[in-house]
Design a protein around this motif. Structure first.
Motif, PDB file in Angstrom:
ATOM      1  N   GLU A 128      77.356  32.575  37.221  1.00  0.00           N
ATOM      2  CA  GLU A 128      76.014  32.739  37.608  1.00  0.00           C
ATOM      3  C   GLU A 128      75.205  33.617  36.465  1.00  0.00           C
ATOM      4  OE1 GLU A 128      74.090  35.444  40.941  1.00  0.00           O
ATOM      5  OE2 GLU A 128      75.196  33.727  41.719  1.00  0.00           O
ATOM      6  N   ARG A 129      74.125  32.999  36.124  1.00  0.00           N
ATOM      7  CA  ARG A 129      73.359  33.456  35.182  1.00  0.00           C
ATOM      8  C   ARG A 129      71.743  33.795  35.563  1.00  0.00           C
ATOM      9  NH1 ARG A 129      74.918  28.788  30.812  1.00  0.00           N
ATOM     10  NH2 ARG A 129      77.210  28.747  30.992  1.00  0.00           N
ATOM     11  N   PRO A 130      71.017  34.614  34.999  1.00  0.00           N
ATOM     12  CA  PRO A 130      69.798  34.842  35.519  1.00  0.00           C
ATOM     13  C   PRO A 130      68.577  33.734  35.162  1.00  0.00           C
ATOM     14  CG  PRO A 130      70.354  36.112  33.408  1.00  0.00           C
ATOM     15  CD  PRO A 130      71.789  35.621  34.013  1.00  0.00           C
ATOM     16  N   GLY A 131      67.931  33.329  35.664  1.00  0.00           N
ATOM     17  CA  GLY A 131      66.807  32.414  35.697  1.00  0.00           C
ATOM     18  C   GLY A 131      65.514  32.868  35.664  1.00  0.00           C
ATOM     19  N   LEU A 132      64.593  31.899  35.441  1.00  0.00           N
ATOM     20  CA  LEU A 132      63.155  32.312  35.404  1.00  0.00           C
ATOM     21  C   LEU A 132      62.750  32.663  36.811  1.00  0.00           C
ATOM     22  CD1 LEU A 132      61.590  29.730  33.076  1.00  0.00           C
ATOM     23  CD2 LEU A 132      61.912  32.360  32.766  1.00  0.00           C
ATOM     24  N   PHE A 133      63.220  32.052  37.900  1.00  0.00           N
ATOM     25  CA  PHE A 133      62.610  32.273  39.177  1.00  0.00           C
ATOM     26  C   PHE A 133      63.799  32.624  40.295  1.00  0.00           C
ATOM     27  CE2 PHE A 133      60.380  28.876  37.112  1.00  0.00           C
ATOM     28  CZ  PHE A 133      59.016  29.383  37.124  1.00  0.00           C
ATOM     29  N   GLY A 134      65.005  32.987  39.486  1.00  0.00           N
ATOM     30  CA  GLY A 134      66.265  33.410  40.586  1.00  0.00           C
ATOM     31  C   GLY A 134      67.349  33.036  39.960  1.00  0.00           C
ATOM     32  N   PRO A 135      68.382  33.349  40.484  1.00  0.00           N
ATOM     33  CA  PRO A 135      69.755  32.947  39.927  1.00  0.00           C
ATOM     34  C   PRO A 135      70.162  31.319  39.572  1.00  0.00           C
ATOM     35  CG  PRO A 135      70.026  33.676  42.100  1.00  0.00           C
ATOM     36  CD  PRO A 135      68.692  33.898  41.905  1.00  0.00           C
ATOM     37  N   VAL A 136      70.839  31.235  38.863  1.00  0.00           N
ATOM     38  CA  VAL A 136      71.278  29.723  38.364  1.00  0.00           C
ATOM     39  C   VAL A 136      72.703  29.751  38.345  1.00  0.00           C
ATOM     40  CG1 VAL A 136      71.205  27.965  36.643  1.00  0.00           C
ATOM     41  CG2 VAL A 136      69.211  29.297  37.172  1.00  0.00           C
ATOM     42  N   THR A 137      73.481  29.068  39.219  1.00  0.00           N
ATOM     43  CA  THR A 137      74.755  28.762  39.257  1.00  0.00           C
ATOM     44  C   THR A 137      75.311  27.548  38.314  1.00  0.00           C
ATOM     45  OG1 THR A 137      75.229  29.728  41.481  1.00  0.00           O
ATOM     46  CG2 THR A 137      76.886  28.278  40.570  1.00  0.00           C
ATOM     47  N   TYR A 468      86.797  17.126  29.744  1.00  0.00           N
ATOM     48  CA  TYR A 468      86.960  16.491  30.990  1.00  0.00           C
ATOM     49  C   TYR A 468      86.252  16.836  32.268  1.00  0.00           C
ATOM     50  CZ  TYR A 468      90.471  14.390  28.324  1.00  0.00           C
ATOM     51  OH  TYR A 468      91.164  13.652  27.448  1.00  0.00           O
ATOM     52  N   LEU A 469      85.014  17.709  31.731  1.00  0.00           N
ATOM     53  CA  LEU A 469      84.175  18.410  33.004  1.00  0.00           C
ATOM     54  C   LEU A 469      82.798  18.124  32.366  1.00  0.00           C
ATOM     55  CD1 LEU A 469      85.919  22.150  32.614  1.00  0.00           C
ATOM     56  CD2 LEU A 469      85.982  20.182  34.645  1.00  0.00           C
ATOM     57  N   GLU A 470      82.102  17.767  33.592  1.00  0.00           N
ATOM     58  CA  GLU A 470      80.536  17.923  33.751  1.00  0.00           C
ATOM     59  C   GLU A 470      79.925  19.215  33.965  1.00  0.00           C
ATOM     60  OE1 GLU A 470      78.890  15.402  32.046  1.00  0.00           O
ATOM     61  OE2 GLU A 470      79.587  13.404  32.815  1.00  0.00           O
ATOM     62  N   TYR A 471      78.825  19.593  33.245  1.00  0.00           N
ATOM     63  CA  TYR A 471      78.198  20.803  33.768  1.00  0.00           C
ATOM     64  C   TYR A 471      76.978  20.558  34.665  1.00  0.00           C
ATOM     65  CZ  TYR A 471      81.184  23.289  30.242  1.00  0.00           C
ATOM     66  OH  TYR A 471      82.235  23.540  29.560  1.00  0.00           O
ATOM     67  N   LYS A 472      76.818  21.186  35.754  1.00  0.00           N
ATOM     68  CA  LYS A 472      75.725  21.088  36.652  1.00  0.00           C
ATOM     69  C   LYS A 472      75.117  22.507  36.830  1.00  0.00           C
ATOM     70  CE  LYS A 472      76.499  19.067  40.619  1.00  0.00           C
ATOM     71  NZ  LYS A 472      77.206  18.690  42.010  1.00  0.00           N
ATOM     72  N   SER A 473      73.891  22.625  36.918  1.00  0.00           N
ATOM     73  CA  SER A 473      73.193  23.710  37.055  1.00  0.00           C
ATOM     74  C   SER A 473      72.495  23.692  38.427  1.00  0.00           C
ATOM     75  CB  SER A 473      72.136  23.970  35.853  1.00  0.00           C
ATOM     76  OG  SER A 473      72.710  24.082  34.539  1.00  0.00           O
ATOM     77  N   ILE A 474      72.652  24.782  39.354  1.00  0.00           N
ATOM     78  CA  ILE A 474      72.159  24.792  40.493  1.00  0.00           C
ATOM     79  C   ILE A 474      71.064  26.198  40.660  1.00  0.00           C
ATOM     80  CG2 ILE A 474      72.628  24.933  42.939  1.00  0.00           C
ATOM     81  CD1 ILE A 474      75.487  24.027  42.287  1.00  0.00           C
ATOM     82  N   ALA A 475      69.752  25.787  40.761  1.00  0.00           N
ATOM     83  CA  ALA A 475      69.240  26.895  40.728  1.00  0.00           C
ATOM     84  C   ALA A 475      68.834  27.115  42.325  1.00  0.00           C
ATOM     85  CB  ALA A 475      67.681  26.753  39.963  1.00  0.00           C
ATOM     86  N   ARG A 476      68.316  28.450  42.594  1.00  0.00           N
ATOM     87  CA  ARG A 476      67.948  28.918  43.824  1.00  0.00           C
ATOM     88  C   ARG A 476      66.949  30.183  43.873  1.00  0.00           C
ATOM     89  NH1 ARG A 476      73.043  30.989  43.054  1.00  0.00           N
ATOM     90  NH2 ARG A 476      73.415  33.150  43.730  1.00  0.00           N
ATOM     91  N   LEU A 477      66.418  30.056  44.993  1.00  0.00           N
ATOM     92  CA  LEU A 477      65.465  31.113  45.186  1.00  0.00           C
ATOM     93  C   LEU A 477      66.229  32.279  46.099  1.00  0.00           C
ATOM     94  CD1 LEU A 477      62.175  29.817  45.765  1.00  0.00           C
ATOM     95  CD2 LEU A 477      62.876  31.151  43.818  1.00  0.00           C
TER      96      LEU A 477
END
Length: 478
Positions: A128-137, A468-477
């Motif tokens: 989990e990383r901090p994002g502009l509008f909330g955490p990003v997984t 062998y991995l794809e990276y997916k970013s999931i943002a949420r409020l």
């Protein structure tokens, strides 16, 4: 003679679509030692379909990474128990000296299975990383169906650089062994089945170029992992580029061993006998350009000549043998062709030449050339045999310049009495792997790959898992 009449697809031994077979010829005796089905495009379709179903509908990608790592750990345990059998099989089919097979051909694949099984138990699938509008997984998910296309020189080693991380990552795989070395993959398939890898997760189809290109081009394949010649790598890259398909390429090399003036030649030659001549010179990382200062040039030439002359050439199954045969008649012809080229270019063979050491088998004389300049073909093109070129340099900067004056950038070494000086040289030579007073033997925990025409991407280490991995970013409020 070992004979197999089935292919390993969907977790079972299935009848091939065609009737053609591949004869495995001993490079030592020139006699047939094995026979397997020659896979067809239809067989590749079936293998991809099995892998596709296992990925899209099966349990493997949906297990936790730790659970998959446990299965790979079981496979490692089975592999450990059959190391000796694997080493003898590879020596029989492609002529690797048995001591090298026992040292590298079987133990290093085992080491990769063990490493990636352990890595998979601790690898972070999400953070989990901090994002502009909330955490990003940030989530890591398996790339999908992988086509692993492997060469004949170190067949199990190259399979495992792809298979071990792909399995732990959650991918499913179609392995295409080279037609020269299909036998070892059958032993691997037996262990995969015994380890409880789910059906369709690993499929193995030995085949030639046509079926191989069909596999690479298949729309059901998400990623191609290839090791082989630079020419073939360019073709595969073009196909993957057209389809926007992921690919990693481990290709050729023309690596330089820099002998600095403060080097202990006796100690260095002990290491270089392996670094330059391993696997009968049939190694992409082989140190085939020996760079020596003009002030010690004759001394280095003599030391290299003595080192090569001391190698026993003969039956690869004999533990006394240091250099065995080339894998095939075409390879024998290729290497001897380069020896002729070197002579025609004006280089002097101080050891070896065109007189074959044995009447039977695909042997060539281990050869050392002196009087070589870096613009000669024998210094620029990958020969893939026991042929070494000793090239003079003026000073350390000139040595680095010559080492970098290559289309390739896979490996390299520097030999010196001053480790810090060696590290400084290592940082200036543009290759993917390097060694200071030792050959970098492709540590499972460290990335392996090349600069320039030596390839794209990295294998091994956490970097190899990431391939062998794809990276997916999931943002949420909230």
């Amino acid at each position: 003679m070992l004979q197999h009449d089935r292919l390993f697809i969907g977790g079972d031994w299935v009848t091939p679509a065609g009737t053609a077979t591949i004869d495995v010829i001993s490079p030592h005796t020139e006699e047939t030692v094995g026979r397997v089905p020659d896979g067809t495009p239809a067989d590749m379709d079936r293998a991809v379909a099995a892998a596709r179903q296992a990925f899209d509908e099966g349990p493997w990608p949906r297990m936790t990474m730790a659970e998959r790592a446990d299965v790979v750990g079981r496979l490692a345990g089975l592999y450990a128990a059959r190391q000796a059998e694997m080493a003898e099989l590879i020596t029989m089919e492609m002529g690797s000296p048995i001591t090298f097979s026992q040292l590298a051909q079987a133990p290093q694949p085992l080491g990769m299975l063990q490493y990636f099984a352990e890595l998979g138990r601790t690898f972070a699938v999400e953070d989990e990383r901090p994002g502009l509008f909330g955490p990003v997984t940030v989530r890591r998910e398996p790339v999908g169906v992988v086509a692993a296309v492997v060469p004949w020189n170190v067949p199990q080693f190259v399979i495992m650089t792809k298979l071990a991380p792909a399995l732990v990552a959650g991918c499913t795989v179609v392995v295409k062994p080279a037609p020269e070395t299909p036998l070892d993959s059958y032993l691997l398939a037996e262990m995969i089945k015994e380890a409880g890898v789910p059906d369709g997760v690993v499929n193995i189809v030995a085949a030639g170029r046509e079926a191989g290109e069909h596999l690479v081009s298949h729309p059901g394949v998400d990623k191609v992992a290839f090791t082989g010649s630079t020419a073939a790598g360019r073709r595969i890259a073009a196909i993957c580029g057209e389809q926007l398909k992921r690919c990693s390429l481990e290709l050729g090399g023309k690596s330089a061993a820099i002998i600095l003036d403060d080097c202990d030649l006796g100690a260095a030659m002990g290491f270089l006998s392996i670094a330059s001549l391993m696997n009968n010179g049939q190694a992409c990382v082989a140190q085939t350009r020996i760079l020596a200062s003009r002030s010690r040039y004759d001394e280095v030439v003599q030391a290299v000549a003595d080192m090569v002359s001391g190698q026993v050439v003969g039956d690869p199954a004999d533990p006394a043998t240091g250099i065995g045969p080339m894998v095939a008649k075409r390879q024998q012809d290729r290497v001897e062709g380069y020896i002729r080229v070197g002579i025609d270019e004006g280089a002097k063979p101080v050891v070896g030449g065109l007189d074959r050491p044995r009447d039977r088998g695909w042997y060539v004389a281990p050869t050392v050339f002196a009087g070589v300049s870096n613009d000669m073909r024998i210094a620029r093109e990958e020969i893939f045999g026991p042929v070494l070129s000793v090239i003079p340099y003026d000073d350390e900067a000139d040595a680095v310049r010559i080492a970098n004056d290559s289309d390739y950038g896979l490996s390299g070494t520097v030999w010196t009495g001053d480790t810090e000086r060696g590290m400084d040289v290592a940082r200036r030579v543009r290759t993917g792997t390097y060694g200071v007073n030792i050959m970098n033997t492709m540590e499972p925990s460290a990335p392996f790959g090349g600069f320039k025409a030596s390839g794209i991407g990295r294998e091994l280490g956490p970097e190899g898992m990431s391939a062998y991995l794809e990276y997916k970013s999931i943002a949420r409020l909230g």
